[in-house]
Each structure stands twice: as C-alpha cells, then as structure tokens.
Design a protein around this motif. Structure first.
Motif, PDB file in Angstrom:
ATOM      1  N   LYS A  65      49.743 -10.629  74.464  1.00  0.00           N
ATOM      2  CA  LYS A  65      49.538 -10.135  75.820  1.00  0.00           C
ATOM      3  C   LYS A  65      48.631 -11.091  76.598  1.00  0.00           C
ATOM      4  O   LYS A  65      48.820 -11.322  77.788  1.00  0.00           O
ATOM      5  CB  LYS A  65      48.882  -8.742  75.741  1.00  0.00           C
ATOM      6  CG  LYS A  65      49.112  -7.953  76.990  1.00  0.00           C
ATOM      7  CD  LYS A  65      48.867  -6.467  76.744  1.00  0.00           C
ATOM      8  CE  LYS A  65      49.105  -5.726  78.033  1.00  0.00           C
ATOM      9  NZ  LYS A  65      49.748  -4.442  77.855  1.00  0.00           N
ATOM     10  N   SER A  90      52.829  -4.060  83.996  1.00  0.00           N
ATOM     11  CA  SER A  90      51.998  -3.166  83.189  1.00  0.00           C
ATOM     12  C   SER A  90      50.779  -2.787  84.019  1.00  0.00           C
ATOM     13  O   SER A  90      50.494  -3.424  85.026  1.00  0.00           O
ATOM     14  CB  SER A  90      51.581  -3.862  81.899  1.00  0.00           C
ATOM     15  OG  SER A  90      50.683  -4.900  82.198  1.00  0.00           O
ATOM     16  N   VAL A  98      50.611  -7.620  83.387  1.00  0.00           N
ATOM     17  CA  VAL A  98      51.725  -8.442  82.927  1.00  0.00           C
ATOM     18  C   VAL A  98      52.920  -8.130  83.816  1.00  0.00           C
ATOM     19  O   VAL A  98      53.241  -6.978  84.050  1.00  0.00           O
ATOM     20  CB  VAL A  98      52.070  -8.108  81.457  1.00  0.00           C
ATOM     21  CG1 VAL A  98      53.374  -8.784  81.050  1.00  0.00           C
ATOM     22  CG2 VAL A  98      50.932  -8.536  80.556  1.00  0.00           C
ATOM     23  N   GLU A 238      56.627  -5.430  78.404  1.00  0.00           N
ATOM     24  CA  GLU A 238      56.833  -6.824  78.019  1.00  0.00           C
ATOM     25  C   GLU A 238      58.229  -7.066  77.438  1.00  0.00           C
ATOM     26  O   GLU A 238      58.773  -8.162  77.551  1.00  0.00           O
ATOM     27  CB  GLU A 238      55.784  -7.249  76.973  1.00  0.00           C
ATOM     28  CG  GLU A 238      54.359  -7.305  77.517  1.00  0.00           C
ATOM     29  CD  GLU A 238      53.663  -5.951  77.517  1.00  0.00           C
ATOM     30  OE1 GLU A 238      54.325  -4.917  77.265  1.00  0.00           O
ATOM     31  OE2 GLU A 238      52.448  -5.918  77.797  1.00  0.00           O
TER      32      GLU A 238
END
Lengths: 434, 143
Positions: A65, A90, A98, A238
């Motif tokens: 991450k 996110s 992200v 992701e």
C-alpha cells in the motif's frame, strides 16, 4: 445457483493454463506501461519472459500500500487516462489515499464477478437488491450496482445512511437482497424494531455483507434477526473493489474468482509462501485488470486458502473469512490481539448485543484494555450481583480468549457510536513516546 | 400484595439520573419512593411510581434500560426496633433479602419499607402470618 457455470466449474488444469496465460499478459503490460513495475523488476533482474510457470510468480516483488501511495494519484495506471472511464479511491485514513483506475473492460470484469457474487446469494433478475454500500469514491456501492444490473435485478441504490428511510424502502419495495456492512445490518435491525417493523417480516432472503471483519456469531445474529442467509463478500479497492471472493451457500469459505485474481498466502514476516490451509497474509495478483494491474499486492488481511472440493460444484479455491489484519491488530503488552477475538468472546457470553468498543490506554507503563459492552434489555437485572456476575463472566471469557486481563465496563444501550460504514472497534489512546 | 417497582440501569455518567427523572417529571409521573444501588461502574435506580407501565414506556423511549420487578411494601412502626422486628421473621425462616429501602409516610406514624427477597410468595405468607402490615398497590398510591 451459478452465474457463469462454465467458468466457475472449470477443470483445474484448464484454469491453471488460463491463469498462466493471463499472468504473462498482465506482467508484460505492467512492465511495459508502469515505470514503477519496470524499476522493481529491473532491481531484481526479472524480465516478463522469465515468468514461464505459475510458480514463477514467487520471483515477482511484492506491491504494498505504501508503494501505491508513493505514486499517487495515477502512477500505477497501465492505461492512458483517456482509456480510464472510472476512478475509485480508498479512504486514506492512514495516509495518502490509493487511487484505482478502471478501463471500460475493467468495469465489465467487475460487473461479471459481482454478478457471480450476487448469484451465489440467490439473486436473479426477479430480485430487488437494496444496496446500502456507499456510492461515491468508495468501491462498494458501484461494484454491487454493476453486478446487480448485469444480472438484471432491480437495484435500489440506497447508499449508506438515513437508516429509517432504508427500513421504509425495504418494507415498501419488498427488497429481497441486502448489501451492506454486517454492523450496519445489525444496526438496521435495531432501528427497524424501534420503528415497529419486525425485521423478520421483511421480504429479504439473503445479504452480501463485507468491508469489515465479522464473526460467525455475528452471521448467526443477522440471520436470526432478519431470517435470511448472510453471506461473506470480500474485495478491496487496490484489486477491484468488492467481488474478489464471495461465499457460496455452503458457507464454508469464500470462492476466489481465480480466472481474474491469483491468490497466495505468505508469512507476513518472511514473505515466504505458505501451503494451503495455513493462515497468513493474503497476497493477490490481478490477471485481467487493464487500468491498474496489481502484482502480488500485500492485502494485510489474514486468512488461509481452502482447496478442498466444494459441495456447490465450483472449482475455484476458497479463502476462509478474514481473521484479522497484519496492521490493525492491537499489540498490547507484546501480545497481538485482534478485535474479532474479543468480539467472539463477548458473543459467547449469551444475551449481549454485539455492540462493543475496545479502548487501549497506558495509564503508567503498562497497557490496559477496557472493553465497553452495551447492556441489553434482556440481560439487565435490577440486582447488582447479577450485573456484576455478567461483567465478571465477560472478563473471564475475554481473558481466556486473548490471554490478557481486561476490564469490562457495561454501558447503556446505544451509547457506543454506531457507524454506517466500518465499525470503529478500537480506540487506541496510548501515546507511545517511550 | 406484590407491588410493581421500576428499575433503571444508569451508567456513571454526568446527568444520567437527572435525565431519567426529568423524563418522568415531564410526563407527570410522581415518585413515591426511590433508592439507588451504586457501584463504581454503574447504578441501579429503583423507584415506586404512580404509573409504572407508563414510566417504563417513557424511560425506554428515552433509551434507558428498564425493568419492572415485583417487590413487597410493608408498614412498620416508626420507632426503634420496628424494622428489626419484621426482619426477624424472615431471618427465622431463612429468607435472604436481595435489597431493601425505606421511606416515612407523611403522617409520620409509620415507615414504609420496600423489599425484595429470593422468594416473594413465601415472604408474603410469613409476614402476613406474623401480623406484619403489607401494603396493597392502592395503599401505596394513597400514601
């Protein structure tokens, strides 16, 4: 029921061949189009053509991450911005968010895997899916939406929040499938009862619950209150969002859609691959994603792979329900504790509503854990000794489970914060400046 | 001869007792007797009120945890030894008292004692047999 029987029941050998072919394509695409991957590959002297078997995936460096944050916002994209048709993100609660980009084809894949999920829960085009995952940058709402539309079900894009209206819609429209976080489902049951709507009388038959950790006991509670099948859904921004894996009606783990995602379990400390059945950190590789291919993404989620033949007929491997996080565990006096362990202990002591919060403090030098548990109408006695007994029973059961003494405080019902998204189970008040 | 008592779970938090009593006051519920059992963690508010069912409804609407329990109200002489005398009968019969609280009636002639024991029916028959005055619900309301 199966959405895509041909694929979901594919013979093992055929599936592996498909995975290898897709992995090669993904690696090539990532290497050629994403400077981040090229650099990582070059550092370890790996070339896309070195990937000859599925086992060679082990030579590919992990993606974390933190890596994704470094290239914020679009650094991981393997498609030009003109090809990207949708963006999700996110929450970024622990740092920079992200960003995930989807091509038209990625959205199609997302709809396909979500259609499989909803079909596992029994959804058909005759159903009414009340989707209470948030619509917006969060992947939940749109993922479910695309899947439900692909099936041809009627989608109620209710999003999260405005709970009383959610109940009214459920009652008036006759929603049959509910999708939201499990803690929100329980909260809705409470609110329904307050409104004089008995949750059991709603037309719901199943629910896809995820986006936070939950236990088997919580499943039973939801199933009992609504008289439905409560199934586990898994996914993450992701990789694609919801729809990476979903539980079939056997309720013995979540089938990973292996034609689109390659699954590994590693030892979080050494990074070594662990055999099937062994618990460790889940690592995922996308096999078809164009907009943002992910190679060996470390999810931080703890689970294990179940590769036994499933009674439902699907050949895809399963993962067990998420057992914790390698990063949101609480480390107290050197012991790793996961909120779900405490939750399970509370639920084992009968009659207590599953509403709790864990507060970690360090009054002097030692960490202390206080578990706030809401008193329930059923367990309230007007005798002090009965309440004290309940408190002691909870303390004992939690200590047996996690190996550390905790202080249980019984609080008034509804005094703990309710959430419409992920429940905040842990409040860490330690100021760790030693 | 059983009397309905209302019990409320109170977290040791500022204002909770006030909020409970305010809710009752606003709906014209009168409190005849009150006691609080407290620990460092929480308190249990016990009350004899004019309309227990309604009080329960009001408090629950205000998100309190409430329970109605049966208790006994007995009248004892307001003089030294008045209560001890009545309790001796229970002691002799091996009946444990769960909790007890008292108030004095307006005329000051008698003290009213509210009690809950592990066996209410047996308690009632013993006390009646021994000539202790037990109050009916109407008696309590008339106080």
């Amino acid at each position: 029921m199966m959405w895509n029987k041909e694929v979901e029941c594919m013979a093992e050998e055929q599936l592996r061949a498909l995975q290898l072919e897709r992995l090669k394509q993904t690696v090539k695409r990532a290497y050629e189009k994403v400077p981040y991957y090229r650099k990582k590959f070059d550092e370890v002297g790996l070339k896309p053509e070195d990937i000859k078997t599925l086992d060679d995936i082990k030579n590919i460096p992990f993606t974390s991450k933190a890596d994704l944050r470094e290239v914020y916002p679009f650094g991981m994209f393997a498609a030009s911005l003109s090809e990207i048709v949708e963006i999700h993100m996110s929450s970024g609660t622990t740092g920079k968010p992200v960003v995930a980009g989807y091509t038209r084809n990625d959205i199609e894949v997302w709809a396909e895997v979500m259609a499989r999920c909803l079909t596992m829960a029994g959804a058909t085009k005759e159903d009414i899916v009340q989707n209470c995952y948030g619509y917006g940058l969060f992947t939940g709402g749109f993922g479910v939406h695309y899947g439900a539309q692909k099936i041809g079900a009627m989608v109620v894009p209710a999003s999260a929040g405005n709970t009383r209206r959610q109940i009214e819609i459920m009652r008036d429209f006759g929603s049959t499938i509910l999708t939201c976080t499990p803690s929100y489902a329980l909260y809705m049951a409470e609110v329904a009862q307050e409104m004089g709507v008995e949750p059991k009388t709603l037309k719901l038959k199943a629910g896809c619950f995820g986006a936070e950790m939950w236990t088997e006991q919580m499943r039973k509670e939801i199933e009992k209150r609504f008289n439905i099948n409560a199934l586990n859904i898994y996914g993450l921004t992701e990789i694609i969002g919801p729809g990476v894996a979903h539980e079939c009606i056997e309720k013995k783990g979540l089938h990973v859609f292996e034609d689109h995602f390659y699954v590994e379990i590693i030892d979080p400390d050494t990074g070594d691959n662990l055999p099937d059945g062994k618990r460790g950190e889940l690592v995922l590789t996308t096999l078809t994603r164009e907009g943002m291919p992910m190679l060996r993404f470390r999810t931080r989620d703890i689970t294990s792979i179940i590769r036994e033949k499933c009674a439902c007929g699907r050949t895809f491997a399963k993962i067990e329900r998420i057992r914790g996080r390698t990063d949101d565990m609480i480390k107290v006096r050197g012991v790793m504790i996961f909120p779900y362990q405490i939750e399970r202990a509370i639920l084992e002591v009968q009659g207590i509503e599953p509403h709790y919060q864990i507060v970690v403090t360090r009054p002097q030098h030692l960490d202390e854990i206080e578990v706030m548990v809401e008193m329930s109408k059923e367990t309230f006695s007007d005798e002090v000794k009965h309440i004290e007994n309940l408190r002691k029973k909870l303390e004992k059961r939690i200590e047996e489970t996690i190996g550390i003494r905790v202080k249980v405080t019984l609080v008034e019902p509804k005094s703990l914060p309710r959430s419409e998204g992920k429940a905040k189970r842990v409040v860490d008040k330690r100021t760790l400046i030693d | 001869m059983k009397i309905k008592q209302i019990s409320v779970f109170l977290e040791n938090k500022r204002g909770r007792l006030y909020e409970a009593l305010k809710a009752l006051a606003e709906q014209e519920i009168n409190i005849r007797a009150l006691s609080i059992a407290d620990t460092s963690e929480f308190g249990i508010l016990r009350m004899i009120v004019t309309d227990p069912e309604k009080a329960k409804e009001i408090l629950e609407k205000n998100e309190f945890t409430v329970k109605l329990t049966n208790v006994i109200a007995m009248a004892v002489k307001d003089k030294p030894g008045g209560l001890a005398e009545a309790l001796k009968h229970l002691y002799d019969s091996n009946i444990n008292i769960e909790y007890i609280y008292a108030f004095v009636e307006k005329s000051g002639q008698k003290a009213v004692v509210v009690l809950r024991t592990e066996n209410l029916d047996k308690t009632i028959s013993i006390l009646q047999e021994k000539g202790v005055t037990l109050l009916s619900w109407d008696d309590v309301l008339a106080l």
